[in-house]
Structures are given as C-alpha cells and as structure tokens.
Design a protein around this motif. Structure first.
Motif, PDB file in Angstrom:
ATOM      1  N   LEU A 184     -32.539  30.039  10.364  1.00 39.17           N
ATOM      2  CA  LEU A 184     -33.002  30.016   9.027  1.00 39.17           C
ATOM      3  C   LEU A 184     -31.549  30.101   8.608  1.00 39.17           C
ATOM      4  O   LEU A 184     -31.155  29.862   7.302  1.00 39.17           O
ATOM      5  N   ALA A 185     -31.336  31.683   8.553  1.00 42.74           N
ATOM      6  CA  ALA A 185     -30.818  32.281   7.924  1.00 42.74           C
ATOM      7  C   ALA A 185     -29.246  32.233   8.531  1.00 42.74           C
ATOM      8  O   ALA A 185     -28.559  31.983   7.853  1.00 42.74           O
ATOM      9  N   SER A 186     -29.140  32.106  10.392  1.00 47.80           N
ATOM     10  CA  SER A 186     -27.713  31.106  10.594  1.00 47.80           C
ATOM     11  C   SER A 186     -27.924  30.072   9.766  1.00 47.80           C
ATOM     12  O   SER A 186     -26.129  30.122   9.269  1.00 47.80           O
ATOM     13  N   ASP A 187     -28.795  29.263   9.569  1.00 45.78           N
ATOM     14  CA  ASP A 187     -27.434  27.732   8.526  1.00 45.78           C
ATOM     15  C   ASP A 187     -27.674  27.978   7.007  1.00 45.78           C
ATOM     16  O   ASP A 187     -26.680  27.435   6.793  1.00 45.78           O
ATOM     17  N   LEU A 188     -28.343  28.824   7.114  1.00 43.53           N
ATOM     18  CA  LEU A 188     -27.910  29.457   4.482  1.00 43.53           C
ATOM     19  C   LEU A 188     -27.190  30.152   4.966  1.00 43.53           C
ATOM     20  O   LEU A 188     -27.382  29.818   3.398  1.00 43.53           O
ATOM     21  N   GLY A 189     -26.768  31.633   6.353  1.00 43.66           N
ATOM     22  CA  GLY A 189     -25.945  32.154   5.608  1.00 43.66           C
ATOM     23  C   GLY A 189     -26.463  33.128   4.173  1.00 43.66           C
ATOM     24  O   GLY A 189     -25.821  33.553   3.649  1.00 43.66           O
ATOM     25  N   VAL A 190     -27.314  33.624   4.845  1.00 49.25           N
ATOM     26  CA  VAL A 190     -28.730  34.458   3.788  1.00 49.25           C
ATOM     27  C   VAL A 190     -29.229  35.397   4.722  1.00 49.25           C
ATOM     28  O   VAL A 190     -29.456  35.816   5.647  1.00 49.25           O
ATOM     29  N   ASP A 191     -29.877  36.551   4.126  1.00 52.16           N
ATOM     30  CA  ASP A 191     -30.562  37.705   4.669  1.00 52.16           C
ATOM     31  C   ASP A 191     -31.919  36.955   5.639  1.00 52.16           C
ATOM     32  O   ASP A 191     -32.407  36.777   5.172  1.00 52.16           O
ATOM     33  N   LYS A 192     -31.954  37.823   6.708  1.00 43.79           N
ATOM     34  CA  LYS A 192     -32.838  36.809   7.842  1.00 43.79           C
ATOM     35  C   LYS A 192     -34.481  37.688   7.608  1.00 43.79           C
ATOM     36  O   LYS A 192     -35.391  37.013   7.155  1.00 43.79           O
ATOM     37  N   GLU A 193     -34.545  38.948   6.916  1.00 46.05           N
ATOM     38  CA  GLU A 193     -35.436  39.430   6.314  1.00 46.05           C
ATOM     39  C   GLU A 193     -35.773  38.695   5.642  1.00 46.05           C
ATOM     40  O   GLU A 193     -37.067  38.804   5.327  1.00 46.05           O
ATOM     41  N   GLU A 194     -35.083  38.414   4.376  1.00 48.01           N
ATOM     42  CA  GLU A 194     -35.488  37.585   2.962  1.00 48.01           C
ATOM     43  C   GLU A 194     -36.010  36.363   3.802  1.00 48.01           C
ATOM     44  O   GLU A 194     -37.120  36.094   3.160  1.00 48.01           O
ATOM     45  N   VAL A 195     -35.537  35.746   4.175  1.00 44.98           N
ATOM     46  CA  VAL A 195     -35.786  34.914   5.139  1.00 44.98           C
ATOM     47  C   VAL A 195     -37.462  34.987   5.801  1.00 44.98           C
ATOM     48  O   VAL A 195     -38.223  33.593   5.917  1.00 44.98           O
ATOM     49  N   LYS A 196     -36.730  35.488   6.345  1.00 40.38           N
ATOM     50  CA  LYS A 196     -38.542  35.802   7.430  1.00 40.38           C
ATOM     51  C   LYS A 196     -39.887  35.880   5.923  1.00 40.38           C
ATOM     52  O   LYS A 196     -41.049  36.057   6.493  1.00 40.38           O
ATOM     53  N   ALA A 197     -39.544  36.792   5.053  1.00 36.55           N
ATOM     54  CA  ALA A 197     -40.609  37.108   4.409  1.00 36.55           C
ATOM     55  C   ALA A 197     -41.007  35.779   3.318  1.00 36.55           C
ATOM     56  O   ALA A 197     -42.411  35.426   3.137  1.00 36.55           O
ATOM     57  N   ASP A 198     -40.170  35.455   3.297  1.00 38.07           N
ATOM     58  CA  ASP A 198     -40.327  33.824   1.800  1.00 38.07           C
ATOM     59  C   ASP A 198     -41.817  33.207   3.316  1.00 38.07           C
ATOM     60  O   ASP A 198     -42.364  32.314   2.967  1.00 38.07           O
ATOM     61  N   LEU A 199     -40.912  32.875   4.542  1.00 35.49           N
ATOM     62  CA  LEU A 199     -41.438  32.230   5.554  1.00 35.49           C
ATOM     63  C   LEU A 199     -43.225  32.585   5.693  1.00 35.49           C
ATOM     64  O   LEU A 199     -44.340  32.068   6.166  1.00 35.49           O
ATOM     65  N   GLN A 200     -43.262  33.780   6.155  1.00 33.68           N
ATOM     66  CA  GLN A 200     -44.680  34.367   5.918  1.00 33.68           C
ATOM     67  C   GLN A 200     -45.266  34.192   5.065  1.00 33.68           C
ATOM     68  O   GLN A 200     -46.652  34.089   5.108  1.00 33.68           O
ATOM     69  N   ASN A 201     -45.077  34.566   4.460  1.00 30.01           N
ATOM     70  CA  ASN A 201     -45.907  33.888   3.012  1.00 30.01           C
ATOM     71  C   ASN A 201     -45.862  32.667   2.773  1.00 30.01           C
ATOM     72  O   ASN A 201     -47.607  32.329   2.502  1.00 30.01           O
ATOM     73  N   LEU A 202     -45.559  31.738   3.073  1.00 35.44           N
ATOM     74  CA  LEU A 202     -46.004  29.732   3.496  1.00 35.44           C
ATOM     75  C   LEU A 202     -46.511  30.340   3.951  1.00 35.44           C
ATOM     76  O   LEU A 202     -47.430  28.727   4.555  1.00 35.44           O
ATOM     77  N   LEU A 203     -46.791  30.979   5.786  1.00 38.46           N
ATOM     78  CA  LEU A 203     -47.717  30.421   6.389  1.00 38.46           C
ATOM     79  C   LEU A 203     -48.593  30.672   6.073  1.00 38.46           C
ATOM     80  O   LEU A 203     -50.209  30.319   6.739  1.00 38.46           O
ATOM     81  N   GLU A 204     -48.931  32.030   5.477  1.00 42.36           N
ATOM     82  CA  GLU A 204     -49.848  32.618   5.870  1.00 42.36           C
ATOM     83  C   GLU A 204     -51.329  32.085   4.379  1.00 42.36           C
ATOM     84  O   GLU A 204     -52.344  31.880   4.522  1.00 42.36           O
ATOM     85  N   TYR A 205     -50.096  30.964   3.868  1.00 41.15           N
ATOM     86  CA  TYR A 205     -51.621  29.696   3.202  1.00 41.15           C
ATOM     87  C   TYR A 205     -51.531  28.419   3.746  1.00 41.15           C
ATOM     88  O   TYR A 205     -52.004  27.320   3.236  1.00 41.15           O
ATOM     89  N   SER A 206     -51.535  29.188   4.925  1.00 40.69           N
ATOM     90  CA  SER A 206     -51.268  27.197   6.310  1.00 40.69           C
ATOM     91  C   SER A 206     -50.899  26.671   6.299  1.00 40.69           C
ATOM     92  O   SER A 206     -50.688  25.241   6.554  1.00 40.69           O
ATOM     93  N   VAL A 207     -49.089  27.025   5.442  1.00 42.71           N
ATOM     94  CA  VAL A 207     -48.522  25.957   5.395  1.00 42.71           C
ATOM     95  C   VAL A 207     -47.993  25.440   6.533  1.00 42.71           C
ATOM     96  O   VAL A 207     -47.634  26.193   7.056  1.00 42.71           O
ATOM     97  N   PRO A 208     -47.733  23.773   7.187  1.00 41.27           N
ATOM     98  CA  PRO A 208     -46.681  23.684   8.072  1.00 41.27           C
ATOM     99  C   PRO A 208     -45.517  24.002   8.622  1.00 41.27           C
ATOM    100  O   PRO A 208     -44.521  24.757   7.268  1.00 41.27           O
ATOM    101  N   VAL A 209     -45.611  25.091  10.035  1.00 40.59           N
ATOM    102  CA  VAL A 209     -44.051  25.361  10.085  1.00 40.59           C
ATOM    103  C   VAL A 209     -43.056  24.461   9.376  1.00 40.59           C
ATOM    104  O   VAL A 209     -41.807  25.086   8.972  1.00 40.59           O
ATOM    105  N   ASP A 210     -42.887  23.365   9.616  1.00 40.72           N
ATOM    106  CA  ASP A 210     -41.607  22.734   9.449  1.00 40.72           C
ATOM    107  C   ASP A 210     -41.653  22.071   7.876  1.00 40.72           C
ATOM    108  O   ASP A 210     -40.377  22.497   7.156  1.00 40.72           O
ATOM    109  N   GLU A 211     -42.740  22.357   7.405  1.00 40.35           N
ATOM    110  CA  GLU A 211     -43.098  22.066   5.415  1.00 40.35           C
ATOM    111  C   GLU A 211     -42.545  23.977   5.399  1.00 40.35           C
ATOM    112  O   GLU A 211     -41.992  23.020   4.241  1.00 40.35           O
ATOM    113  N   ALA A 212     -42.500  24.855   5.071  1.00 35.25           N
ATOM    114  CA  ALA A 212     -42.445  25.409   4.887  1.00 35.25           C
ATOM    115  C   ALA A 212     -40.943  26.252   5.850  1.00 35.25           C
ATOM    116  O   ALA A 212     -40.626  26.251   4.594  1.00 35.25           O
ATOM    117  N   LYS A 213     -40.567  25.688   6.323  1.00 36.02           N
ATOM    118  CA  LYS A 213     -38.659  26.294   7.019  1.00 36.02           C
ATOM    119  C   LYS A 213     -38.164  24.820   5.660  1.00 36.02           C
ATOM    120  O   LYS A 213     -37.223  25.778   5.029  1.00 36.02           O
TER     121      LYS A 213
END
Length: 470
Positions: A10-39
């Motif tokens: 995602l960071a490569s596609d969006l051109g943003v910081d990987k750690e920021e993207v990772k934090a957003d992704l982890q927050n969504l996954l903690e609420y059991s949001v499916p991976v594709d939907e979280a992305k």
C-alpha cells in the motif's frame, strides 16, 4: 501475506510512509475488518480511491453468508438496532449494531455510520463487508455499502424489536430492552480510558432470572426497588455470565406496575450447570469430597484482595496481608464437580466462629492449618445445597456461594430430578412441580440458609461482580 507485506504494498502504491499505513491497517484488523476491506479503507484515507472497485456483489440468502465472502448483497428485515460509542484510532465513534434476517436465517451487523433504518424496516443492503465476530459471520456496513428500502416487505418468523426476558439475554446481544426491578446497586470508581470514571454496578431481576448490570452513565433512577424499562442495552460476558451494559444511548423509564421477580434459583445438576458455561444465580446439590488447600485462615492483599502467599501478592509484591476466612470445597453429584467458594460470613457459619475465634484457635495450636482441618472434618462426606453464581473458565468451574445448607435429599437423586426437569422443560415448556428444599436449623456447627444477597442492602455487591478471590 502478513501485515508488513500489505503495508509495504500500500505504501508503495500510495506514496506514503509505510509505518503510517501499517498503523492504520492494524487498527482496522483489530476490529476484525477483512483484509481486503481494510486495504480499501486505507487507500481511501490516503486519497488512493478504492483500489479498483469491484461490481456490486450478487445477492445471497443470509444462511449462505460465510466469513470468506469479501462482500455481499442481501434483502432483509431489521430485527434490532442498538447504538453505542467505541474508541477507534483515538477518536470516539458512534456505531449501530444489531440483527437482520430473511426467511433463511439471522445475522448480526455493525453499521459504521447512520443509514437511517429502524427495526421493522425491509432493506436491500449492497456491498456489505463480512467479518468474523465471536466465531460467526457478521455484516460490516461502511461507506462502500448501499442501503435502500426493499421493493417488497421481507416476512420473517422472528421477533422484531429488542424486548427480552432476562432468561433470554445472551452475551453479544445488542439493542435489547428489558423490564426489571433493581435489586442491588453499588457506586464504583474505575480507571477508564479517560481517567477515573464513576459507574454503577448491581443486579436486576424479572420473573425469569437475575443478571448483573453496569451503568456507564450513572442514573439516579437506578436505585434498589425501582421498577424500570431499560431500552438499548448491550450485553457482555463477565466470567461466563451475561452482563447488561447501559450506555449514554440507553433510556430508563419508571414503570407504573411492579415487576415480579423470581425468588428461587433454577435447580440444575452440576453437569448441566457447568455445561452452560456459567450462570448467574443457580442452585446445585452435591457431596463435599474435599476441602482444598487455601481454605480456612488466609491472608489477602490490602490493595487488591488477592490471596497472599508467603507475604507476596502477585500484583503488588511484598505486602502486609490482612487476615480473612474462606472455604474452597469440591462438590460432586455424580454428573460433574465444581469448586464451591464460601466467603468469610459463610465460612464463619460453617466453622462455628468468626475471624477472631479462628485466630485464637490458630494461636493456641501454633498452626493456622487447624482451622481448615476443623472445617474439613465438618463438611467432607456430607451433602449440601448450594446457591450462587457459577463461572467456568480454562481453570475449571467455581461456584461463589450465597447460600450453603445441609441437603435433605440424596445428590444423585437431585441430579436425576434436575436432568428430568430440563428434559420436561424442553419437551413441554413447563417445569415439573417440586417441593422446596428445607433449610437446616441454625446451630454453632451446622450451616443454615441465608437470605440471598440479591435481597440485602445495596451496600453489598453480589459476588459475581467481583473478581474471583481465589
């Protein structure tokens, strides 16, 4: 692919910081949001669009929905809706949740925005995400989801609305309404996410059962003896028992007529009770096989109340323990066993004396163990009727007793009768009549029936609302 790989992509596609993207992704996954939907959500947040949105999913029946679906379209009727606030990515977010159904089945949902529907509405919901929640699929309604009134009314053989008797309340329920009498209330201060928070805890009852509750927005209407209609509560599991939770969205209305409250606890075999996974206010009969270590004269941490071993508390280290009395006894009726825990008052009745009496006995014998030995001599081999709150976890089953009395019947007969009662109730919907168990007369050595704590002063919190003082 793990979270790091998804974040890097995602960071490569969006051109943003990987750690920021990772934090957003982890927050969504903690609420059991499916991976594709979280992305997709992360892409939208960072201005990357939906990442190649797919066409609206084909319509499916509710009973066809599985957790491996990435998105579904359903035509359903709304059964219930509850509202509460959760903390998400540091912000308070209001969500709606409940159940929807069609003629094939029922499924729970969480709506992350207000779509404006109510219980009873027939809807066509498009592109709803699917996640796993407590082992079952649940629909996730987000900003990619469409909601429209269905062309035809959806007829379902289900109750519409959240009204329930307490006996029908289950952990995980949302948007429930109950009519109850308040039996106990305690004010408490806890350390919440925003610092110290005042809450109310206690017990409510109706003609079918009693359950613990927590009011996170303390209301003056919740006082002992009040007959109330409480709307829009959600239900958590507390040590195997459903616990009613009131939020800022719950409403409390006084009732004009008194609510009948069940006086007797359901009598079950130990096997049936343990098999339930936990019960609030249940009665069993069995033989005491053993009084376990950690009974009699013990010491507790003055900070947390846990039992102190060799002057050490597991949470607070080296402490000066406070003396207390307790019994942990193994009860068996031939169907299963349970550890019965007696508090200081019941232990004093069993022992025939209070804390000072026990301390004197230990001093005279120069051995604290004499108290537990005396209790074991009195209990082991005898049959008892026990009423209290049952919790079941990986460490076994514990029954925190509110009543403890010599039984006037054989535990095996009582177990068979309890099993027969469960069978007749399942077959006819009516429990067979049975005579109440007589209480033994009080004496210095014989335990006696006690008034259930649910009818005592509100200054005491029922034992199920406190951590097990093992």
């Amino acid at each position: 692919m793990d979270v790091n790989s998804h974040a890097e992509e995602l960071a490569s596609d969006l051109g943003v910081d990987k750690e920021e993207v990772k934090a957003d992704l982890q927050n969504l996954l903690e609420y059991s949001v499916p991976v594709d939907e979280a992305k997709q959500s992360v892409r939208r947040k960072h201005g990357g669009g939906g990442g190649g949105s797919s066409p609206t999913p084909d319509a499916v029946d509710v009973d066809e929905i599985a957790t491996d679906h990435s998105g579904v379209t359903v035509t359903v009727r709304v059964l219930t809706q509850g509202t509460r606030t959760i903390r998400y990515q540091g912000d308070d977010l209001t969500i709606r949740e409940g159940e929807i159904a069609d003629e094939t089945g029922v499924i729970s949902y969480t709506a992350w925005q207000d779509f404006g529907f109510e219980p009873g509405d027939s809807l066509t919901i498009g592109n709803a995400g699917v996640r796993e929640w407590e082992g079952e699929p649940e629909l996730n309604l987000n900003d990619s989801t469409t909601v429209a009134i269905a062309e035809k009314s959806v007829e379902v053989d289900r109750d519409v609305g959240g009204d329930r008797n307490l006996v029908d309340i289950d952990a995980g329920d949302r948007g429930r309404n109950v009519e109850v009498r308040v039996l106990e209330v305690d004010e408490k201060t806890i350390s919440g996410r925003d610092g110290e928070t005042e809450i109310l805890e206690g017990v409510v009852g109706d003609a079918t059962a009693k359950l613990p509750f927590t009011d996170w927005q303390p209301r003056a209407e919740l006082e002992p003896g009040a007959d109330l209609r409480i709307e829009d509560v959600y239900v958590r599991e507390f040590r195997g028992v459903p616990s009613i939770n009131l939020t800022e969205f719950s409403t409390v209305t006084p009732l004009p007529d008194p609510v009948e409250v069940a006086e007797d606890a359901p009598r079950l075999s130990i096997g049936e009770a343990v098999g339930s996974g936990g019960m609030f206010d249940v009665e069993v009969v069995g033989n005491v096989l053993e009084v376990r270590d950690g009974s009699g004269l013990i010491e507790r941490c003055p900070e947390c109340g846990r039992v102190v071993q060799n002057g050490q508390c597991r949470s607070h280290g080296d402490v000066d323990g406070e003396d207390d009395l307790r019994v942990k006894a193994i009860l068996d009726d031939g169907t299963d066993t349970v550890t019965v825990v007696l508090d200081d008052e019941l232990t004093a009745e069993v022992y025939g004396g209070g804390l000072d009496y026990a301390l004197d006995a230990a001093k005279d014998a120069m051995d604290k163990g004499v108290v537990a030995e005396s209790i074991a001599d009195s209990l082991v081999g005898h049959a008892y009727r026990v009423r209290g709150n049952l919790s079941v976890d990986d460490y076994g089953a514990n029954l925190d007793a509110s009543e403890f009395a010599l039984a006037d019947e054989d535990p095996a007969d009582a177990a068979r009768a309890a099993l027969a009662e469960v069978g007749e109730l399942a077959t006819t919907g009516r429990a067979p009549a049975r005579s109440p168990t007589a209480c033994s007369p009080p004496s210095s050595t014989t335990p006696r029936c006690r008034t259930p704590r649910a009818t005592r002063s509100a200054r005491r919190t029922t034992s199920s609302r406190r951590p097990a003082r093992a």
